[in-house]
Design a protein around this motif. Structure first.
Motif, PDB file in Angstrom:
ATOM      1  N   ILE A  66       0.832  -1.203   0.000  1.00 20.12           N
ATOM      2  CA  ILE A  66       0.000   0.000   0.000  1.00 20.12           C
ATOM      3  C   ILE A  66       0.869   1.256   0.000  1.00 20.12           C
ATOM      4  CG2 ILE A  66      -1.604   1.356   1.409  1.00 20.12           C
ATOM      5  CD1 ILE A  66      -2.912  -0.881  -0.167  1.00 20.12           C
ATOM      6  N   GLY A  67       1.992   1.204   0.698  1.00 13.91           N
ATOM      7  CA  GLY A  67       2.899   2.354   0.728  1.00 13.91           C
ATOM      8  C   GLY A  67       3.449   2.685  -0.648  1.00 13.91           C
ATOM      9  N   VAL A  68       3.834   1.664  -1.402  1.00 15.47           N
ATOM     10  CA  VAL A  68       4.353   1.876  -2.765  1.00 15.47           C
ATOM     11  C   VAL A  68       3.261   2.455  -3.657  1.00 15.47           C
ATOM     12  CG1 VAL A  68       5.233   0.735  -4.838  1.00 15.47           C
ATOM     13  CG2 VAL A  68       6.136   0.096  -2.595  1.00 15.47           C
ATOM     14  N   LEU A 147       0.136  -6.580 -10.007  1.00 12.37           N
ATOM     15  CA  LEU A 147      -1.231  -6.082 -10.133  1.00 12.37           C
ATOM     16  C   LEU A 147      -1.683  -5.379  -8.863  1.00 12.37           C
ATOM     17  CD1 LEU A 147      -3.163  -8.941 -12.005  1.00 12.37           C
ATOM     18  CD2 LEU A 147      -2.750  -6.613 -12.814  1.00 12.37           C
ATOM     19  N   MET A 148      -1.279  -5.906  -7.712  1.00 15.77           N
ATOM     20  CA  MET A 148      -1.656  -5.286  -6.444  1.00 15.77           C
ATOM     21  C   MET A 148      -1.139  -3.850  -6.366  1.00 15.77           C
ATOM     22  SD  MET A 148      -0.911  -8.568  -3.960  1.00 15.77           S
ATOM     23  CE  MET A 148      -1.238  -7.779  -2.380  1.00 15.77           C
ATOM     24  N   ILE A 149       0.104  -3.655  -6.776  1.00 21.40           N
ATOM     25  CA  ILE A 149       0.702  -2.314  -6.718  1.00 21.40           C
ATOM     26  C   ILE A 149       0.079  -1.392  -7.758  1.00 21.40           C
ATOM     27  CG2 ILE A 149       2.838  -1.016  -7.089  1.00 21.40           C
ATOM     28  CD1 ILE A 149       4.330  -3.430  -5.874  1.00 21.40           C
ATOM     29  N   VAL A 150      -0.047  -1.885  -8.999  1.00 21.48           N
ATOM     30  CA  VAL A 150      -0.580  -1.059 -10.082  1.00 21.48           C
ATOM     31  C   VAL A 150      -2.038  -0.680  -9.824  1.00 21.48           C
ATOM     32  CG1 VAL A 150      -1.190  -1.033 -12.530  1.00 21.48           C
ATOM     33  CG2 VAL A 150       1.017  -1.956 -11.810  1.00 21.48           C
ATOM     34  N   CYS A 151      -2.835  -1.651  -9.403  1.00 21.73           N
ATOM     35  CA  CYS A 151      -4.257  -1.381  -9.184  1.00 21.73           C
ATOM     36  C   CYS A 151      -4.474  -0.572  -7.909  1.00 21.73           C
ATOM     37  CB  CYS A 151      -5.043  -2.687  -9.150  1.00 21.73           C
ATOM     38  SG  CYS A 151      -5.070  -3.529 -10.756  1.00 21.73           S
ATOM     39  N   GLY A 152      -3.580  -0.725  -6.926  1.00 16.72           N
ATOM     40  CA  GLY A 152      -3.630   0.162  -5.765  1.00 16.72           C
ATOM     41  C   GLY A 152      -3.362   1.596  -6.176  1.00 16.72           C
ATOM     42  N   ARG A 185      -5.386   4.947   3.178  1.00 16.25           N
ATOM     43  CA  ARG A 185      -4.003   4.459   3.148  1.00 16.25           C
ATOM     44  C   ARG A 185      -3.625   3.804   4.471  1.00 16.25           C
ATOM     45  NH1 ARG A 185      -0.428   9.305   3.504  1.00 16.25           N
ATOM     46  NH2 ARG A 185      -1.040   9.075   5.669  1.00 16.25           N
ATOM     47  N   GLU A 186      -3.931   4.460   5.582  1.00 13.13           N
ATOM     48  CA  GLU A 186      -3.570   3.914   6.894  1.00 13.13           C
ATOM     49  C   GLU A 186      -4.372   2.646   7.185  1.00 13.13           C
ATOM     50  OE1 GLU A 186      -1.027   4.947   8.577  1.00 13.13           O
ATOM     51  OE2 GLU A 186      -0.716   6.500   7.063  1.00 13.13           O
ATOM     52  N   MET A 187      -5.650   2.635   6.813  1.00 16.19           N
ATOM     53  CA  MET A 187      -6.482   1.457   7.046  1.00 16.19           C
ATOM     54  C   MET A 187      -6.009   0.265   6.232  1.00 16.19           C
ATOM     55  SD  MET A 187      -9.013  -0.496   5.495  1.00 16.19           S
ATOM     56  CE  MET A 187      -9.248   0.598   4.107  1.00 16.19           C
ATOM     57  N   ALA A 188      -5.640   0.521   4.971  1.00 24.13           N
ATOM     58  CA  ALA A 188      -5.274  -0.563   4.066  1.00 24.13           C
ATOM     59  C   ALA A 188      -3.887  -1.133   4.344  1.00 24.13           C
ATOM     60  CB  ALA A 188      -5.357  -0.081   2.614  1.00 24.13           C
ATOM     61  N   LYS A 189      -3.138  -0.517   5.246  1.00 25.89           N
ATOM     62  CA  LYS A 189      -1.824  -1.057   5.600  1.00 25.89           C
ATOM     63  C   LYS A 189      -1.935  -2.299   6.475  1.00 25.89           C
ATOM     64  CE  LYS A 189       0.865   3.212   5.153  1.00 25.89           C
ATOM     65  NZ  LYS A 189       1.579   4.283   5.883  1.00 25.89           N
ATOM     66  N   TYR A 190      -3.158  -2.585   6.922  1.00 25.74           N
ATOM     67  CA  TYR A 190      -3.403  -3.762   7.753  1.00 25.74           C
ATOM     68  C   TYR A 190      -4.397  -4.678   7.049  1.00 25.74           C
ATOM     69  CZ  TYR A 190      -1.294  -0.919  11.447  1.00 25.74           C
ATOM     70  OH  TYR A 190      -0.433  -0.142  12.188  1.00 25.74           O
ATOM     71  N   PRO A 191      -4.343  -5.983   7.300  1.00 23.25           N
ATOM     72  CA  PRO A 191      -5.330  -6.902   6.703  1.00 23.25           C
ATOM     73  C   PRO A 191      -6.743  -6.520   7.131  1.00 23.25           C
ATOM     74  CG  PRO A 191      -3.494  -8.117   7.674  1.00 23.25           C
ATOM     75  CD  PRO A 191      -3.346  -6.691   8.125  1.00 23.25           C
ATOM     76  N   LEU A 192      -7.669  -6.541   6.193  1.00 25.60           N
ATOM     77  CA  LEU A 192      -9.008  -6.030   6.474  1.00 25.60           C
ATOM     78  C   LEU A 192      -9.825  -6.904   7.420  1.00 25.60           C
ATOM     79  CD1 LEU A 192      -8.569  -3.800   4.366  1.00 25.60           C
ATOM     80  CD2 LEU A 192     -10.916  -4.186   3.639  1.00 25.60           C
ATOM     81  N   SER A 210      -9.657  -3.662  -0.243  1.00 20.30           N
ATOM     82  CA  SER A 210      -9.543  -5.079   0.111  1.00 20.30           C
ATOM     83  C   SER A 210      -9.093  -5.919  -1.078  1.00 20.30           C
ATOM     84  CB  SER A 210     -10.894  -5.595   0.624  1.00 20.30           C
ATOM     85  OG  SER A 210     -10.862  -6.986   0.833  1.00 20.30           O
ATOM     86  N   CYS A 211      -9.472  -5.488  -2.269  1.00 22.95           N
ATOM     87  CA  CYS A 211      -9.177  -6.263  -3.482  1.00 22.95           C
ATOM     88  C   CYS A 211      -7.735  -6.102  -3.947  1.00 22.95           C
ATOM     89  CB  CYS A 211     -10.129  -5.850  -4.612  1.00 22.95           C
ATOM     90  SG  CYS A 211     -11.869  -6.183  -4.241  1.00 22.95           S
ATOM     91  N   VAL A 212      -7.035  -5.103  -3.417  1.00 23.68           N
ATOM     92  CA  VAL A 212      -5.643  -4.906  -3.840  1.00 23.68           C
ATOM     93  C   VAL A 212      -4.646  -5.181  -2.721  1.00 23.68           C
ATOM     94  CG1 VAL A 212      -6.243  -3.238  -5.624  1.00 23.68           C
ATOM     95  CG2 VAL A 212      -5.695  -2.424  -3.325  1.00 23.68           C
ATOM     96  N   ASN A 213      -5.141  -5.493  -1.517  1.00 24.80           N
ATOM     97  CA  ASN A 213      -4.173  -5.871  -0.478  1.00 24.80           C
ATOM     98  C   ASN A 213      -4.574  -7.150   0.246  1.00 24.80           C
ATOM     99  OD1 ASN A 213      -6.218  -4.851   1.170  1.00 24.80           O
ATOM    100  ND2 ASN A 213      -4.805  -3.958   2.639  1.00 24.80           N
ATOM    101  N   TYR A 214      -5.760  -7.217   0.821  1.00 32.74           N
ATOM    102  CA  TYR A 214      -6.114  -8.351   1.670  1.00 32.74           C
ATOM    103  C   TYR A 214      -6.333  -9.652   0.898  1.00 32.74           C
ATOM    104  CZ  TYR A 214      -8.915 -11.307   4.742  1.00 32.74           C
ATOM    105  OH  TYR A 214      -9.408 -12.372   5.454  1.00 32.74           O
ATOM    106  N   MET A 215      -7.240  -9.634  -0.073  1.00 32.61           N
ATOM    107  CA  MET A 215      -7.588 -10.888  -0.756  1.00 32.61           C
ATOM    108  C   MET A 215      -6.453 -11.458  -1.613  1.00 32.61           C
ATOM    109  SD  MET A 215     -11.662 -10.598  -1.556  1.00 32.61           S
ATOM    110  CE  MET A 215     -11.709  -8.899  -2.130  1.00 32.61           C
ATOM    111  N   PRO A 216      -5.779 -10.647  -2.453  1.00 33.47           N
ATOM    112  CA  PRO A 216      -4.651 -11.225  -3.193  1.00 33.47           C
ATOM    113  C   PRO A 216      -3.484 -11.610  -2.285  1.00 33.47           C
ATOM    114  CG  PRO A 216      -4.819  -8.870  -3.609  1.00 33.47           C
ATOM    115  CD  PRO A 216      -6.033  -9.253  -2.872  1.00 33.47           C
ATOM    116  N   LEU A 217      -3.372 -10.931  -1.127  1.00 34.34           N
ATOM    117  CA  LEU A 217      -2.310 -11.277  -0.183  1.00 34.34           C
ATOM    118  C   LEU A 217      -2.532 -12.682   0.392  1.00 34.34           C
ATOM    119  CD1 LEU A 217       0.244  -9.993   0.976  1.00 34.34           C
ATOM    120  CD2 LEU A 217      -1.112  -9.242   2.939  1.00 34.34           C
ATOM    121  N   LEU A 218      -3.793 -13.055   0.553  1.00 35.54           N
ATOM    122  CA  LEU A 218      -4.100 -14.417   1.001  1.00 35.54           C
ATOM    123  C   LEU A 218      -3.544 -15.443   0.024  1.00 35.54           C
ATOM    124  CD1 LEU A 218      -7.799 -14.022   2.213  1.00 35.54           C
ATOM    125  CD2 LEU A 218      -5.756 -14.236   3.644  1.00 35.54           C
ATOM    126  N   TYR A 219      -3.643 -15.132  -1.280  1.00 36.44           N
ATOM    127  CA  TYR A 219      -3.105 -16.037  -2.304  1.00 36.44           C
ATOM    128  C   TYR A 219      -1.578 -16.068  -2.253  1.00 36.44           C
ATOM    129  CZ  TYR A 219      -1.329 -17.378  -6.872  1.00 36.44           C
ATOM    130  OH  TYR A 219      -0.587 -17.944  -7.879  1.00 36.44           O
TER     131      TYR A 219
END
Length: 261
Positions: A66-68, A147-152, A185-192, A210-219
């Motif tokens: 999320i920071g990037v 994709l997580m970085i670009v879509c974020g 930004r601050e909220m998304a730095k943690y798993p939802l 959630s779609c660019v940090n939490y769910m793909p991070l699970l994968y």
């Protein structure tokens, strides 16, 4: 258009490095300031050991991604964040009479290179956390991370653009937008899944952090419960979110009335 954009960027870079000491001090400050937040994260894990079922480096990876994304958006789309100044001063009128896209011109009106200090800090945390996690990298996981970085980046940029579009009706920028940029930004730095259900639903179906940090991070971490492909594709929600933001911008341009300044 790309050639013109890079000319804008080159001119802005030359102007910002005229005072080199000031430029580098600001860049270092941008890199060090977010470290206070990360230090808080580190000490929290030192005290409690884990956050639900998440380890320190798993959350740090989420933080880095999320920071990037935010740092890139803040640097590249800064013109939209400061757009209300163009409306209030009437300078947006000049952009309308030029034979180039208003989006391109607003993008090229502001580019803060010192903000890239924050990007460097986020990249360091991102790489550090990856090196300390037992992730078996594959081509698909590498693509998912990209994709997580670009879509974020697209989600944050979409919020900046939508906020700028509102200036066509409100003239001044709305402070409430910071709830979705800085707050998001601050909220998304943690798993939802550590938040209340309504927060998770809002930031999944309205603003899809959630779609660019939490769910793909699970994968990425091998924690999925279902079809991996669905988790891999969730970052594309960022592209879907970006489209109506651009549409709102074009509607605003068509309804623009000069302030007469």
């Amino acid at each position: 258009m790309l050639s013109l954009y890079f000319k804008y960027v080159a001119m802005l870079f030359k102007s910002q490095v005229q005072y080199r000491a000031s430029f580098w001090l600001m860049a270092v400050g941008q890199a060090l300031t977010p470290l206070t937040v990360f230090a808080g994260l580190y000490f929290m894990f030192e005290r409690f050991g884990h956050l639900k079922d998440w380890s320190f480096f798993e959350v740090a990876l989420c933080y880095g991604i999320i920071g990037v994304s935010y740092s890139l958006s803040e640097a590249l789309v800064r013109g939209f964040d400061m757009f209300s100044i163009l409306v209030v001063s009437g300078d947006f009128d000049r952009l309308l009479v030029r034979p180039r896209s208003t989006v391109l011109q607003v993008l090229g009106s502001k580019f803060e290179f010192a903000r890239l200090g924050r990007l460097v800090q986020s990249i360091v945390i991102f790489i550090w956390s990856l090196n300390n996690l037992p992730i078996e990298f594959t081509v698909m996981k590498s693509v998912t991370l990209t994709l997580m970085i670009v879509c974020g980046l697209l989600i944050f940029s979409g919020i900046f653009i939508a906020a700028a579009a509102l200036c066509f009706w409100t003239v001044q920028g709305l402070e409430i937008v910071n709830v979705f940029t800085d707050g998001g930004r601050e909220m998304a730095k943690y798993p939802l899944n550590i938040y209340e259900k309504w927060v998770t639903l809002f930031f999944t179906f309205i603003i899809p952090f959630s779609c660019v940090n939490y769910m793909p991070l699970l994968y990425i971490l091998g924690k999925t419960n279902g079809n991996d492909i669905l988790y891999m594709l969730t970052p594309l929600a960022g592209m879907i979110f970006f489209a109506p933001c651009m549409l709102l911008w074009h509607i605003g341009v068509r309804h623009y009335r000069s302030t007469g300044s």
